[in-house]
Design a protein around this motif. Sequence first.
Motif, PDB file in Angstrom:
ATOM      1  N   MET A   4       1.179  -6.012   4.464  1.00 25.21           N
ATOM      2  CA  MET A   4       1.452  -5.371   3.267  1.00 25.21           C
ATOM      3  C   MET A   4       0.918  -6.550   2.201  1.00 25.21           C
ATOM      4  O   MET A   4       1.496  -7.784   2.466  1.00 25.21           O
ATOM      5  N   THR A   5       0.192  -6.501   1.369  1.00 31.09           N
ATOM      6  CA  THR A   5      -0.347  -7.331   0.341  1.00 31.09           C
ATOM      7  C   THR A   5       0.916  -7.485  -0.658  1.00 31.09           C
ATOM      8  O   THR A   5       1.871  -6.567  -0.626  1.00 31.09           O
ATOM      9  N   PRO A   6       1.094  -8.516  -1.319  1.00 35.11           N
ATOM     10  CA  PRO A   6       2.270  -8.536  -2.431  1.00 35.11           C
ATOM     11  C   PRO A   6       2.175  -7.314  -3.228  1.00 35.11           C
ATOM     12  O   PRO A   6       3.448  -7.006  -3.883  1.00 35.11           O
ATOM     13  N   GLY A   7       1.070  -7.138  -3.674  1.00 37.61           N
ATOM     14  CA  GLY A   7       1.025  -5.873  -4.529  1.00 37.61           C
ATOM     15  C   GLY A   7       1.576  -4.279  -3.843  1.00 37.61           C
ATOM     16  O   GLY A   7       2.406  -3.731  -4.560  1.00 37.61           O
ATOM     17  N   ASP A   8       1.241  -4.276  -2.582  1.00 34.06           N
ATOM     18  CA  ASP A   8       1.850  -3.146  -1.939  1.00 34.06           C
ATOM     19  C   ASP A   8       3.433  -3.465  -1.732  1.00 34.06           C
ATOM     20  O   ASP A   8       4.163  -2.065  -1.922  1.00 34.06           O
ATOM     21  N   GLN A   9       3.712  -4.760  -1.371  1.00 33.34           N
ATOM     22  CA  GLN A   9       5.258  -4.770  -1.214  1.00 33.34           C
ATOM     23  C   GLN A   9       5.979  -4.501  -2.473  1.00 33.34           C
ATOM     24  O   GLN A   9       7.053  -3.780  -2.478  1.00 33.34           O
ATOM     25  N   ALA A  10       5.445  -5.033  -3.723  1.00 35.23           N
ATOM     26  CA  ALA A  10       6.042  -4.503  -5.030  1.00 35.23           C
ATOM     27  C   ALA A  10       5.954  -3.175  -5.283  1.00 35.23           C
ATOM     28  O   ALA A  10       7.086  -2.738  -5.742  1.00 35.23           O
ATOM     29  N   MET A  11       5.169  -2.437  -4.865  1.00 38.60           N
ATOM     30  CA  MET A  11       4.981  -1.000  -5.198  1.00 38.60           C
ATOM     31  C   MET A  11       6.022  -0.197  -4.351  1.00 38.60           C
ATOM     32  O   MET A  11       6.804   0.619  -4.908  1.00 38.60           O
ATOM     33  N   VAL A  12       6.121  -0.394  -2.776  1.00 40.00           N
ATOM     34  CA  VAL A  12       7.234   0.103  -2.214  1.00 40.00           C
ATOM     35  C   VAL A  12       8.624  -0.518  -2.735  1.00 40.00           C
ATOM     36  O   VAL A  12       9.350   0.607  -2.646  1.00 40.00           O
ATOM     37  N   LYS A  13       8.864  -1.587  -3.173  1.00 40.79           N
ATOM     38  CA  LYS A  13      10.217  -1.830  -3.524  1.00 40.79           C
ATOM     39  C   LYS A  13      10.845  -1.389  -5.052  1.00 40.79           C
ATOM     40  O   LYS A  13      11.480  -1.223  -5.070  1.00 40.79           O
ATOM     41  N   ALA A  14       9.502  -0.900  -5.933  1.00 41.13           N
ATOM     42  CA  ALA A  14       9.794  -0.312  -7.026  1.00 41.13           C
ATOM     43  C   ALA A  14       9.923   1.167  -6.990  1.00 41.13           C
ATOM     44  O   ALA A  14      10.354   1.656  -8.025  1.00 41.13           O
ATOM     45  N   ILE A  15       9.957   1.797  -5.930  1.00 38.72           N
ATOM     46  CA  ILE A  15      10.217   3.298  -5.878  1.00 38.72           C
ATOM     47  C   ILE A  15      11.412   3.476  -5.776  1.00 38.72           C
ATOM     48  O   ILE A  15      12.428   2.821  -5.399  1.00 38.72           O
ATOM     49  N   PRO A  16      12.113   4.376  -6.533  1.00 36.66           N
ATOM     50  CA  PRO A  16      13.273   4.700  -6.909  1.00 36.66           C
ATOM     51  C   PRO A  16      14.411   4.720  -5.509  1.00 36.66           C
ATOM     52  O   PRO A  16      13.942   5.420  -4.554  1.00 36.66           O
ATOM     53  N   GLY A  17      15.389   3.862  -5.459  1.00 37.89           N
ATOM     54  CA  GLY A  17      16.009   3.883  -4.627  1.00 37.89           C
ATOM     55  C   GLY A  17      15.846   2.851  -3.412  1.00 37.89           C
ATOM     56  O   GLY A  17      16.674   2.417  -2.621  1.00 37.89           O
ATOM     57  N   ASN A  18      14.734   2.104  -3.588  1.00 37.20           N
ATOM     58  CA  ASN A  18      14.374   1.250  -2.768  1.00 37.20           C
ATOM     59  C   ASN A  18      14.974  -0.120  -2.858  1.00 37.20           C
ATOM     60  O   ASN A  18      14.527  -1.175  -2.289  1.00 37.20           O
ATOM     61  N   ASP A  19      15.768  -0.290  -4.018  1.00 42.53           N
ATOM     62  CA  ASP A  19      16.168  -1.561  -4.235  1.00 42.53           C
ATOM     63  C   ASP A  19      17.356  -1.784  -3.421  1.00 42.53           C
ATOM     64  O   ASP A  19      18.027  -2.941  -3.511  1.00 42.53           O
ATOM     65  N   LYS A  20      17.814  -0.851  -2.542  1.00 39.07           N
ATOM     66  CA  LYS A  20      18.798  -1.108  -1.649  1.00 39.07           C
ATOM     67  C   LYS A  20      18.923  -0.380  -0.568  1.00 39.07           C
ATOM     68  O   LYS A  20      17.889   0.617  -0.357  1.00 39.07           O
ATOM     69  N   CYS A  21      19.523  -0.848   0.643  1.00 36.99           N
ATOM     70  CA  CYS A  21      19.367  -0.294   1.905  1.00 36.99           C
ATOM     71  C   CYS A  21      19.812   1.523   1.886  1.00 36.99           C
ATOM     72  O   CYS A  21      20.705   1.792   1.162  1.00 36.99           O
ATOM     73  N   CYS A  22      18.857   2.071   2.560  1.00 35.59           N
ATOM     74  CA  CYS A  22      19.194   3.669   2.447  1.00 35.59           C
ATOM     75  C   CYS A  22      20.259   4.165   2.931  1.00 35.59           C
ATOM     76  O   CYS A  22      20.980   5.045   2.583  1.00 35.59           O
ATOM     77  N   ASP A  23      20.792   3.321   3.939  1.00 33.62           N
ATOM     78  CA  ASP A  23      22.139   3.787   4.674  1.00 33.62           C
ATOM     79  C   ASP A  23      23.315   2.852   4.368  1.00 33.62           C
ATOM     80  O   ASP A  23      24.320   3.622   4.585  1.00 33.62           O
ATOM     81  N   CYS A  24      23.306   1.864   4.249  1.00 28.37           N
ATOM     82  CA  CYS A  24      24.599   1.070   3.745  1.00 28.37           C
ATOM     83  C   CYS A  24      24.751   0.790   2.305  1.00 28.37           C
ATOM     84  O   CYS A  24      25.589   0.223   1.832  1.00 28.37           O
ATOM     85  N   GLY A  25      23.499   0.872   1.613  1.00 29.59           N
ATOM     86  CA  GLY A  25      23.461   0.308   0.061  1.00 29.59           C
ATOM     87  C   GLY A  25      23.436  -1.233  -0.059  1.00 29.59           C
ATOM     88  O   GLY A  25      23.348  -1.619  -1.004  1.00 29.59           O
ATOM     89  N   MET A  26      23.032  -2.062   1.098  1.00 30.71           N
ATOM     90  CA  MET A  26      23.162  -3.396   0.846  1.00 30.71           C
ATOM     91  C   MET A  26      21.526  -3.758  -0.193  1.00 30.71           C
ATOM     92  O   MET A  26      20.404  -3.167   0.049  1.00 30.71           O
TER      93      MET A  26
END
Length: 225
Positions: A4-26
């Motif tokens: 992943m390019t830095p831009g792709d990584q930033a895009m994925v992490k900016a998707i709603p909810g992706n700032d924390k673990c989907c299963d435990c919230g870390m």
Amino acid sequence: MVQMTPGDQAMVKAIPGNDKCCDCGMKNPQWASVSFGTVFCLDCSGVHRSLGVHISFVRSIAMDSWTPEQLTLMKLGGNQNCTSYLSSKGILPSTPIKQKYESDVAQLYKLCLKARAEGRPEPTVLPPPKNRSAYVPSNNSGGGGGGRPMTSISSHNSTNGGNKVEDSNGMERLTGESDEQYIARQTRLREEAKARMAAKFGGGGGMGGVGSGGGMGGGGGRMGG
């Protein structure tokens, strides 16, 4: 496949909810399920891997290589989308990982996400299970020919009531089966086939290829599901 390019990584992490673990919230998750388009922490990634790639195909956001198709799934998915869909069908965020993602609801969401990425209509129901009866040589040393259907088929109830039928003597990986268990089972089946051939025809038989190869490795390069 490329990282992943830095831009792709930033895009994925900016998707709603992706700032924390989907299963435990870390916070700040660094692992992803291509199958569900979700991200999670290191600890939860280990549980996802244990489910097998046919349930959840795990990748590192920063370290692994990605295909364009996999990146599309991640950009169309997101933790919030997955969690909202599952919750609307009765699968709460607090549901244990194994129970959550092996459910029919989660498997249908995975198919919907894949269809969305490929520009196809999203399915509304799961396809019917593939109930197959494998065929193996007869164990009759009298040489009467013919064969017998495989009867050793294991069946268990899925999380929300559906039946999933699996052939424990087939080449497909069983639910929850580790790499070591899969290899051991295939080796045993191959040796049993050799023994049957030896008993029927004498000598070492010629079935060296039975039960070997095929199947999905634990870290294969394509998406499960």
